[in-house]
Enzyme design. Sequence first.
Site, short mmCIF file in Angstrom:
data_model
loop_
_atom_site.label_atom_id
_atom_site.label_comp_id
_atom_site.label_asym_id
_atom_site.label_seq_id
_atom_site.Cartn_x
_atom_site.Cartn_y
_atom_site.Cartn_z
N ARG A 104 0.91 -1.24 -0.13
CA ARG A 104 -0.06 0.05 -0.05
C ARG A 104 0.94 1.21 -0.10
NH1 ARG A 104 -5.09 1.56 3.58
NH2 ARG A 104 -6.24 0.23 2.01
N HIS A 131 -7.43 0.94 -6.53
CA HIS A 131 -7.61 -0.22 -5.20
C HIS A 131 -8.51 -1.29 -5.63
CE1 HIS A 131 -7.97 -1.19 -1.13
NE2 HIS A 131 -8.69 -0.25 -0.72
N GLN A 134 -10.44 -3.78 -3.07
CA GLN A 134 -11.47 -3.66 -2.76
C GLN A 134 -12.88 -3.76 -3.64
OE1 GLN A 134 -12.35 -1.82 0.28
NE2 GLN A 134 -14.52 -2.34 -0.38
N ASP A 219 -17.04 7.46 -1.39
CA ASP A 219 -15.72 7.46 -0.87
C ASP A 219 -15.49 8.69 -0.02
OD1 ASP A 219 -13.15 6.31 0.17
OD2 ASP A 219 -12.25 6.23 -1.96
N CYS A 259 -16.31 1.68 0.60
CA CYS A 259 -15.22 0.97 1.36
C CYS A 259 -14.76 1.18 2.53
CB CYS A 259 -14.07 1.28 0.16
SG CYS A 259 -13.35 3.10 0.03
N ARG A 287 -13.64 -8.35 1.98
CA ARG A 287 -12.03 -8.17 1.99
C ARG A 287 -11.28 -9.46 2.42
NH1 ARG A 287 -10.11 -2.97 1.57
NH2 ARG A 287 -8.16 -4.32 1.02
N1 NVA Z 1 -9.75 6.69 -1.49
C1 NVA Z 1 -9.42 6.42 -0.12
C2 NVA Z 1 -9.83 4.79 0.01
C3 NVA Z 1 -9.34 4.41 1.58
C4 NVA Z 1 -9.55 2.98 1.56
C5 NVA Z 1 -8.08 6.71 -0.10
O1 NVA Z 1 -7.19 6.41 -0.81
O2 NVA Z 1 -7.47 7.14 1.28
N1 CP Z 2 -11.14 -0.06 2.65
C1 CP Z 2 -9.95 -0.04 3.07
O1 CP Z 2 -9.18 -0.34 2.23
O2 CP Z 2 -9.72 0.08 4.12
P1 CP Z 2 -8.55 0.40 5.06
O3 CP Z 2 -7.92 1.70 4.73
O4 CP Z 2 -8.87 0.55 6.60
O5 CP Z 2 -7.51 -0.62 4.81
#
Ligand code: NVA
Ligand code: CP
Length: 304
Positions: A104, A131, A134, A219, A259, A287
């Site tokens: 990540r 992502h 997800q 989101d 998500c 997930r």
């Molecule tokens: N768009 C959000 C998704 C978090 C799971 C981010 O990148 O922070």
């Molecule tokens: N939806 C998701 O990826 O959550 P986290 O940021 O908690 O991993």
Amino acid sequence: MAARHFLTLNDMTTGELEQLLDHASRLRAEWHAGKTRDSLKNRVLAMIFEKSSTRTRVSFEAGMTQLGGAALFLSPRDTQLGRGEPIEDSAIVISSMVDAVMIRTFAHETVEKFAAASSKPVINALTDDFHPCQLLADMQTYREHRGSIRGATVAWIGDGNNMCHSYINAAEQFDFHLNVACPEGYEPAASLLNAHSDRVTVVREPEDAARNADLLVTDVWASMGQEDEQKAREKAFRNYQINPKLMSVAAKDALFMHCLPAHRGEEISADMMEHPGSVVWHEAENRLHAQKALLEFLILNRLD
Ligand code: NVA
Ligand code: CP
């Protein structure tokens, strides 16, 4: 043989994705029936997190343990990655010791570089651009509630961000139409819109996107790494909220997904998580199951 990676949904064929989701639903049923499984006994997943996470970390770590393997949590704070060791060198070394690597991070290019140098499968667990993990859970959740999503209309309400980009890829792979409602200046990447112009419609009014839709998704207004834009985004996205009124223009049995983490009072009203169409908790749990199926596919090349 070169390792198979999962950096976007396009790294799998539609047939493979559908088989993977069927398998994920079987794993979910087995898990709920209390059955144990040791398909990944003695296997190790390295998890590199350069951004925060709750669901992704817990689901990958618990998933590996439940399949008989183990997961290593690696943060740049305490690895040489945070002190400037080249990504490629790290990839060669880490992949020589484990069976798969999950990352990540910020730039999508980072996972691409890592994957290019890695001898083991690399999984994108969120970048600024995509992502895909997800989306596996979201597509599994839709199928478990409504059957095939083929031919459905999905409404994305809010930022044209990493999640929205993965929804565009999903529209292509799973054969549905995506309406995106976003303010000017917050559209998804032009390259993706151009490549999928027959699948995606961008509108300004949330109601125009949501009308008769089978699934409404949103989101956060400001993603990780955009904290200093929070105030400007609160202004731009003020009218981009999923609430019961917006759900009422959608199809009668429309589902709602997010998500998570969710900001009640911003992209959703405080009552949306408990709305009759909301499947957010089922989605979050998936997930775990979708990624267990993904790990078996990438590490063992099996989809059943
Ligand atoms: N768009 C959000 C998704 C978090 C799971 C981010 O990148 O922070
Ligand atoms: N939806 C998701 O990826 O959550 P986290 O940021 O908690 O991993």
